[in-house]
Scaffold this motif. Structure first.
Motif, PDB file in Angstrom:
ATOM      1  N   VAL A 167      30.386 -52.022  11.861  1.00 14.10           N
ATOM      2  CA  VAL A 167      30.101 -51.234  13.065  1.00 14.10           C
ATOM      3  C   VAL A 167      29.121 -52.033  13.922  1.00 14.10           C
ATOM      4  CG1 VAL A 167      29.049 -49.082  13.888  1.00 14.10           C
ATOM      5  CG2 VAL A 167      30.418 -49.073  11.801  1.00 14.10           C
ATOM      6  N   PRO A 168      29.325 -52.137  15.221  1.00 18.95           N
ATOM      7  CA  PRO A 168      28.372 -52.870  16.057  1.00 18.95           C
ATOM      8  C   PRO A 168      26.932 -52.357  15.857  1.00 18.95           C
ATOM      9  CG  PRO A 168      30.330 -52.338  17.316  1.00 18.95           C
ATOM     10  CD  PRO A 168      30.455 -51.605  16.004  1.00 18.95           C
ATOM     11  N   GLU A 169      26.006 -53.292  15.698  1.00 18.57           N
ATOM     12  CA  GLU A 169      24.612 -52.971  15.386  1.00 18.57           C
ATOM     13  C   GLU A 169      23.985 -51.930  16.303  1.00 18.57           C
ATOM     14  OE1 GLU A 169      22.134 -56.416  15.194  1.00 18.57           O
ATOM     15  OE2 GLU A 169      22.914 -57.008  13.238  1.00 18.57           O
ATOM     16  N   GLN A 170      24.342 -51.948  17.584  1.00 21.20           N
ATOM     17  CA  GLN A 170      23.711 -51.020  18.520  1.00 21.20           C
ATOM     18  C   GLN A 170      24.011 -49.563  18.194  1.00 21.20           C
ATOM     19  OE1 GLN A 170      26.127 -53.186  19.409  1.00 21.20           O
ATOM     20  NE2 GLN A 170      27.587 -52.206  20.817  1.00 21.20           N
ATOM     21  N   HIS A 171      25.007 -49.315  17.346  1.00 21.26           N
ATOM     22  CA  HIS A 171      25.368 -47.950  16.967  1.00 21.26           C
ATOM     23  C   HIS A 171      24.679 -47.494  15.676  1.00 21.26           C
ATOM     24  CE1 HIS A 171      28.534 -47.346  19.947  1.00 21.26           C
ATOM     25  NE2 HIS A 171      28.909 -48.591  19.718  1.00 21.26           N
ATOM     26  N   VAL A 172      24.087 -48.432  14.938  1.00 19.51           N
ATOM     27  CA  VAL A 172      23.607 -48.133  13.584  1.00 19.51           C
ATOM     28  C   VAL A 172      22.155 -47.656  13.581  1.00 19.51           C
ATOM     29  CG1 VAL A 172      23.261 -49.043  11.249  1.00 19.51           C
ATOM     30  CG2 VAL A 172      25.225 -49.807  12.616  1.00 19.51           C
ATOM     31  N   VAL A 173      21.958 -46.523  12.918  1.00 19.28           N
ATOM     32  CA  VAL A 173      20.634 -45.967  12.625  1.00 19.28           C
ATOM     33  C   VAL A 173      20.582 -45.783  11.113  1.00 19.28           C
ATOM     34  CG1 VAL A 173      19.182 -43.896  12.884  1.00 19.28           C
ATOM     35  CG2 VAL A 173      20.377 -44.833  14.863  1.00 19.28           C
ATOM     36  N   VAL A 174      19.404 -45.968  10.532  1.00 17.81           N
ATOM     37  CA  VAL A 174      19.250 -45.850   9.082  1.00 17.81           C
ATOM     38  C   VAL A 174      18.611 -44.509   8.748  1.00 17.81           C
ATOM     39  CG1 VAL A 174      18.141 -46.848   7.041  1.00 17.81           C
ATOM     40  CG2 VAL A 174      19.067 -48.347   8.825  1.00 17.81           C
ATOM     41  N   GLY A 175      19.157 -43.856   7.730  1.00 18.44           N
ATOM     42  CA  GLY A 175      18.598 -42.613   7.221  1.00 18.44           C
ATOM     43  C   GLY A 175      18.257 -42.753   5.753  1.00 18.44           C
ATOM     44  N   ILE A 176      17.169 -42.132   5.341  1.00 13.33           N
ATOM     45  CA  ILE A 176      16.724 -42.190   3.954  1.00 13.33           C
ATOM     46  C   ILE A 176      16.394 -40.769   3.515  1.00 13.33           C
ATOM     47  CG2 ILE A 176      15.025 -43.127   2.339  1.00 13.33           C
ATOM     48  CD1 ILE A 176      14.465 -45.269   4.560  1.00 13.33           C
ATOM     49  N   ALA A 177      16.996 -40.342   2.442  1.00 11.94           N
ATOM     50  CA  ALA A 177      16.694 -39.027   1.875  1.00 11.94           C
ATOM     51  C   ALA A 177      15.626 -39.212   0.804  1.00 11.94           C
ATOM     52  CB  ALA A 177      17.953 -38.412   1.270  1.00 11.94           C
ATOM     53  N   GLU A 178      14.487 -38.578   1.006  1.00 10.92           N
ATOM     54  CA  GLU A 178      13.375 -38.714   0.061  1.00 10.92           C
ATOM     55  C   GLU A 178      13.202 -37.420  -0.736  1.00 10.92           C
ATOM     56  OE1 GLU A 178       8.559 -38.607   0.128  1.00 10.92           O
ATOM     57  OE2 GLU A 178       9.546 -39.397   1.892  1.00 10.92           O
ATOM     58  N   GLY A 179      13.069 -37.553  -2.021  1.00  7.12           N
ATOM     59  CA  GLY A 179      12.774 -36.411  -2.877  1.00  7.12           C
ATOM     60  C   GLY A 179      13.947 -35.484  -3.090  1.00  7.12           C
ATOM     61  N   PHE A 180      15.138 -36.041  -3.252  1.00  5.54           N
ATOM     62  CA  PHE A 180      16.332 -35.238  -3.463  1.00  5.54           C
ATOM     63  C   PHE A 180      16.763 -35.304  -4.924  1.00  5.54           C
ATOM     64  CE2 PHE A 180      16.355 -35.263   0.975  1.00  5.54           C
ATOM     65  CZ  PHE A 180      17.332 -34.434   1.466  1.00  5.54           C
ATOM     66  N   GLY A 181      15.869 -35.043  -5.853  1.00  3.88           N
ATOM     67  CA  GLY A 181      16.219 -35.088  -7.265  1.00  3.88           C
ATOM     68  C   GLY A 181      17.230 -34.015  -7.618  1.00  3.88           C
ATOM     69  N   SER A 182      18.157 -34.346  -8.503  1.00  4.57           N
ATOM     70  CA  SER A 182      19.201 -33.416  -8.914  1.00  4.57           C
ATOM     71  C   SER A 182      19.392 -33.475 -10.418  1.00  4.57           C
ATOM     72  CB  SER A 182      20.533 -33.757  -8.239  1.00  4.57           C
ATOM     73  OG  SER A 182      20.410 -33.730  -6.852  1.00  4.57           O
ATOM     74  N   SER A 183      20.046 -32.456 -10.939  1.00  6.91           N
ATOM     75  CA  SER A 183      20.426 -32.444 -12.350  1.00  6.91           C
ATOM     76  C   SER A 183      21.696 -31.619 -12.494  1.00  6.91           C
ATOM     77  CB  SER A 183      19.313 -31.854 -13.222  1.00  6.91           C
ATOM     78  OG  SER A 183      19.107 -30.493 -12.892  1.00  6.91           O
TER      79      SER A 183
END
Length: 181
Positions: A31-47
């Motif tokens: 995807v062209p770089e100008q379209h890319v945003v980074v997302g990070i999910a913090e503290g999403f522990g699961s079981s």
């Protein structure tokens, strides 16, 4: 990601949410770089308390930022939209630092909980297993420092221990088994 390119309009955003270093760059190969945003999910522990059921142990924060850094109007607008949808979210100027902070937690918890088949709390309560997990932390920290990462803390073991204590019932091993099934 390559299939999405045909649909993109000039102001559209593709948010890379994969765990790990370089996730945004991998998306930007398609995807062209100008379209890319980074997302990070913090503290999403699961079981997985029982077959067919997944329990989510929390959602501390969604971190977002531009692929190459900077706090732009675009990520601020995205932050506002996610907040309006009920998420705890924050835009960051240095998203690469946020990726590295999450990486420390990932290397501490993901493989060790899977390898030892323990929840995070059980991992922390087992001195031998926790020593292995913290060894992973220390190694990742050293790599980050060698790469020039300016962490916002100077005690990585304390950082991951405090984070880990917030999701004691999370179990990456159960999630890995579910993915394999």
């Amino acid at each position: 990601a390559a299939a999405v390119v045909q649909l993109l309009r000039p102001d559209d955003v593709v948010m890379a949410f994969q765990n790990g270093l370089g996730a945004g760059a991998r998306v930007a190969r398609q995807v062209p770089e100008q379209h890319v945003v980074v997302g990070i999910a913090e503290g999403f522990g699961s079981s997985i308390p029982e077959p067919g059921h997944v329990h989510h142990h929390g959602m501390r924060l969604i971190r977002i930022g531009e692929l190459h850094g900077g706090l732009t109007e675009r990520v601020v607008r995205i932050e506002e939209a996610w907040r309006a949808a009920g998420f705890h979210v924050k835009a960051f100027a240095d998203i690469e630092l946020m990726v590295w902070e999450k990486f420390l937690c990932n290397v501490t918890l993901s493989a060790p909980t899977a390898a030892f088949d323990l929840t995070v709390g059980e991992l922390m309560a087992n001195p031998e297993a926790w020593a292995v997990a913290l060894g992973c932390t220390a190694e990742a920290w050293q790599v980050g420092v060698a790469e020039g990462v300016q962490f916002g803390f100077d005690d990585p073991l304390r950082y991951v221990t405090e984070f880990s204590a917030t999701i004691p019932d999370a179990n990456e091993a159960a999630l890995a088994r579910m993915d394999a099934a």
